[in-house]
Enzyme design. Structure first.
Site, PDB file in Angstrom:
ATOM      1  N   ASP A 210     -59.912   9.435   6.269  1.00 42.85           N
ATOM      2  CA  ASP A 210     -59.661   9.674   7.681  1.00 42.85           C
ATOM      3  C   ASP A 210     -60.500   8.658   8.460  1.00 42.85           C
ATOM      4  O   ASP A 210     -61.340   7.953   7.909  1.00 42.85           O
ATOM      5  CB  ASP A 210     -60.005  11.130   8.038  1.00 42.85           C
ATOM      6  CG  ASP A 210     -59.256  11.587   9.269  1.00 42.85           C
ATOM      7  OD1 ASP A 210     -58.959  12.781   9.394  1.00 42.85           O
ATOM      8  OD2 ASP A 210     -58.937  10.713  10.113  1.00 42.85           O
TER       9      ASP A 210
HETATM   10  C1  GLC Z   1     -57.744  11.044  13.190  1.00 43.93           C
HETATM   11  C2  GLC Z   1     -57.202  12.266  12.487  1.00 43.93           C
HETATM   12  C3  GLC Z   1     -56.159  11.966  11.457  1.00 43.93           C
HETATM   13  C4  GLC Z   1     -55.380  10.730  11.863  1.00 43.93           C
HETATM   14  C5  GLC Z   1     -56.337   9.564  11.819  1.00 43.93           C
HETATM   15  C6  GLC Z   1     -55.646   8.239  12.149  1.00 43.93           C
HETATM   16  O1  GLC Z   1     -59.124  11.155  13.336  1.00 43.93           O
HETATM   17  O2  GLC Z   1     -58.140  13.144  11.887  1.00 43.93           O
HETATM   18  O3  GLC Z   1     -55.334  13.128  11.331  1.00 43.93           O
HETATM   19  O4  GLC Z   1     -54.301  10.530  10.972  1.00 43.93           O
HETATM   20  O5  GLC Z   1     -57.449   9.758  12.689  1.00 43.93           O
HETATM   21  O6  GLC Z   1     -55.320   8.158  13.468  1.00 43.93           O
END
Ligand code: GLC
Length: 722
Positions: free
Chosen positions: A288
């Site tokens: 993440d």
């Molecule tokens: C965010 C979210 C995740 C998302 C990622 C990319 O923090 O937790 O669900 O896909 O960043 O944007």
């Protein structure tokens, strides 16, 4: 049949330098820098510290150039981008990767396509209330057609985090509190996104997230610790991720949270023992955003170098925008703290998904012309409207005040009625709010005369000139989604005050809710005769709500999350255990002094403009499954779709089990007076559970079976399983 690219992968790995290998594990987001001398992070701090105002910050952002790190890209130090959703930019960067880097390895473009790309469909929590896998797959297919036309290869979806605490803002992004529903929802989305051949230009790889149990954060607070027994983890939280992998998902995103003290990002039990060994997953594991670096804050890594080492050894392939890998992995391998074979495995996973997407043969899957002709096709809007109508849940309808008779003088109240920008809900980053239809615009489009009052100024006069008062209430889209947990989930005082003032006129008040989570609306429920739960429905929100208010659509949605009577009941969910003293009238039972034991609206609940009866439940032992048959009858005057639900209770297990568990569901269409015998199958192995020693234990003994239109209103039967 999935093609085998191992030879090409090994051949390419042999040619790659250490730096090029590490570069493949780097995912960049286009960062906003270059227009000022301080870094983006420093600017944020300056705004939060009040050293610059929000307006000054926004102005600076407005002038900032997006930095796509082209020089790093040319040097082979970028393998992927996140958050780029236009064909020209994707192709421009792809051209650099293919033509200007030493090996010409194509880029992978990821994006959060959660509930539609440009044609925004209902937020997942809303769409889950349709209980219709075929619909979920169709809307995912449309999302993939639009997003791939804009250059997207991989979506960070479906999110299938079981969520039992309505205070958590990201309850909006999944299919609610039940593992079976999240499993069905996730599998349908994977199939819709990916289609039958990932190399097709309109196929988009699915990345199931957030692995694991992100929805179980303590106190409903985002990113918070997750600490639970292995029994609970495997029975209540793991199944949806497994279902998505079995459906063919080609990527997995570990969750921000720790699991019993070890952050998922560096949890080798999770990423290797479970994902690779037990589930035989051979796809991409991508962190993440910034999650690897955040292992320092977690307190499990002394610095980013240690975090990078732990993550890659634990099985994390790609680093989303923390720069931990690009800064430290080369040196970690050179110092033999990380085996190059470990690095090669991670790079192999990245190359494999790029081969599977056909990017080596066809790196430019789209262009501006395809992008422009694909967005917002009329058939996409029509599907969005169908999905929105099926997501709406009728919570209350005293004296059948709904649907509205034609010619009714409608008064509309509340700013959300005209605020199209709020209709997209959270995680609609590719959307243009102007594409949305508000409720007032829907009324105008249908030339229905109505009176509108956005605030209290002319409310009384508007009410006097109306027969029915539609009060539009709920949440702004920023109040759900990521980093949007709420400690109090009742309606804002000013909305309740407006409702009370409208009710005092003596005219019937219909509440329409636009919100991203269950709300504790006991006060509202006491005040109005009708409540329409309309969530955040996307581009066709206004039309879909009006279709229901006017009876063009007979509401069929059913809740996939429990609506608590009070915030203090959270986490509140239907599959709870009974305790030795179930909450009741006498003092010494499990209950609150200041709140009811029961929820306001139970799981699976939703009304219709018709009514249904259930009778004649029978249970048959079939090959591999129980067959539960029940006769459902439409006892009203309108045709409708009824979501038939089947629950079990296993009172003879070796551990206490939930008082109800959803095991099967089906949606049936019935004309007035029509009845159908509906058979639902419950696989025997779905009745198993883990004993104290974590041994999978088939259920034996008396099995109680329930069928009905929600978890409370059921008819029952039982059968002995030996
Ligand atoms: C965010 C979210 C995740 C998302 C990622 C990319 O923090 O937790 O669900 O896909 O960043 O944007």
């Amino acid at each position: 049949m999935k093609k085998d690219y191992e030879k090409q992968i090994q051949k390419l790995l042999k040619k790659m330098t250490l730096e090029e290998k590490v570069g493949q594990l780097q995912q960049c987001g286009p960062s906003l820098v270059g227009a000022f001398e301080v870094s983006f992070e420093e600017l944020l701090d300056m705004m939060f510290d009040g050293r610059i105002s929000q307006e000054e910050f926004d102005k600076l952002m407005g002038t900032a150039e997006q930095d796509f790190h082209e020089e790093d890209l040319r040097a082979g130090r970028v393998g992927s981008y996140n958050g780029i959703g236009d064909a020209d930019t994707v192709n421009r960067l792809q051209k650099i990767a293919v033509e200007e880097t030493r090996l010409g390895i194509p880029l992978l473009f990821g994006y959060d396509v959660i509930h539609g790309f440009r044609t925004v469909t209902p937020i997942p929590l809303a769409e889950s209330c349709a209980w219709e896998p075929a619909l979920w797959e169709k809307t995912a297919r449309v999302a993939a057609e639009e997003a791939t036309a804009a250059g997207v290869h991989l979506t960070f979806a479906p999110m299938v985090d079981v969520a039992k605490d309505a205070r958590w803002g990201r309850v909006s992004e999944g299919a609610g509190e039940d593992a079976l529903l999240n499993s069905a929802y996730g599998a349908a989305k994977v199939k819709g996104f990916q289609g039958d051949d990932l190399a097709k230009e309109d196929a988009m790889a699915a990345c199931v997230k957030h692995f694991v149990a992100y929805g179980a954060g303590e106190a409903g607070r985002d990113y918070n610790r997750v600490d639970m027994s292995m029994q609970r983890l495997w029975e209540e939280y793991m199944p949806p991720y497994q279902a998505c992998i079995e459906a063919g998902a080609r990527a997995v995103m570990p969750a921000f949270n720790d699991l019993n003290g070890v952050p998922c990002t560096v949890n080798s039990w999770l990423l290797r023992d479970v994902l690779r060994e037990k589930w035989q997953f051979d796809g991409l594991v991508i962190s993440d955003s910034n999650a690897i670096a955040e292992c320092v804050a977690h307190g499990i890594a002394a610095d980013k170098r240690e975090a990078a080492k732990q993550a890659v050894i634990a099985g994390m392939d790609m680093d989303m925008s923390s720069n931990s890998y690009i800064e430290h992995l080369k040196e970690l391998v050179e110092s033999s703290e990380v085996e190059e074979t470990v690095l090669d495995e991670a790079v192999g996973d990245v190359l494999r998904i790029k081969f599977e997407l056909g990017l080596f043969d066809n790196p430019y899957r789209t262009d501006k012309e395809r992008e422009q002709r694909t967005m917002l096709k009329p058939e996409y809007r029509a599907l969005a409207r169908e999905a929105a109508g099926k997501s709406i849940v009728l919570l209350k309808n005293e004296n059948s005040i709904l649907p509205l008779a034609s010619g009714t003088r409608i008064g509309v109240f509340g700013s959300l009625a005209a605020d199209k920008g709020q209709m997209t809900g959270a995680w609609a980053i590719g959307a243009n709010p102007d594409d949305c239809v508000s409720l007032t615009e829907a009324l105008e489009a249908r030339k229905i005369s109505y009176r509108y009052s956005a605030d209290s100024a002319d409310m009384q006069k508007t009410a006097e000139e109306s027969d029915v008062l539609v009060a539009v209430l709920g949440e702004m889209k920023e109040e759900s989604g990521e980093a949007a947990s709420r400690a109090e989930i009742t309606l804002p005082p000013e909305q309740l005050a407006m409702v009370r003032e409208l009710a005092a006129t003596g005219k019937p008040v219909i509440a329409v809710l636009f919100n991203g989570r269950p709300l504790a609306i006991s006060q509202l429920d006491k005040t109005v005769p009708a409540i329409v739960e309309a969530w955040h429905l996307g581009v066709e929100a206004g039309n879909a709500v009006l279709d229901v208010l006017l009876g063009d659509v007979n509401p069929s949605g059913k809740l996939t999350t429990t609506f608590p009577a009070a915030t203090g009941q959270c986490p509140m969910y239907y599959a709870h255990t009974n305790t030795g003293r179930p909450g009741g009238k006498s003092k010494f039972t499990s209950k609150y002094l200041d709140a009811p034991v029961e929820p306001l609206y139970p799981f699976g609940y939703g009304l219709s403009y018709t009514s249904y009866s259930y009778k004649e439940l029978s249970i048959a032992k079939l090959e591999g499954a129980l067959g539960v048959t029940v006769t459902v009858r439409n006892t009203g005057e309108k045709a409708g779709d009824e979501i038939v639900q089947c629950y079990v209770q296993t009172p003879a297990a070796k551990r206490v089990r939930p008082v109800r568990e959803l095991k099967a569901f089906a949606k049936v269409t019935l004309k007035p007076g029509e009845e159908k015998a509906v058979t639902l199958k419950i696989p025997y192995d779905s009745l198993g559970y883990y004993d104290w020693d974590m041994k999978w234990t088939p259920y034996e003994g008396k099995l109680k079976v329930y069928a009905g239109g929600n978890v409370k209103d059921t008819i029952e039967g039982e059968i002995q399983l030996s």
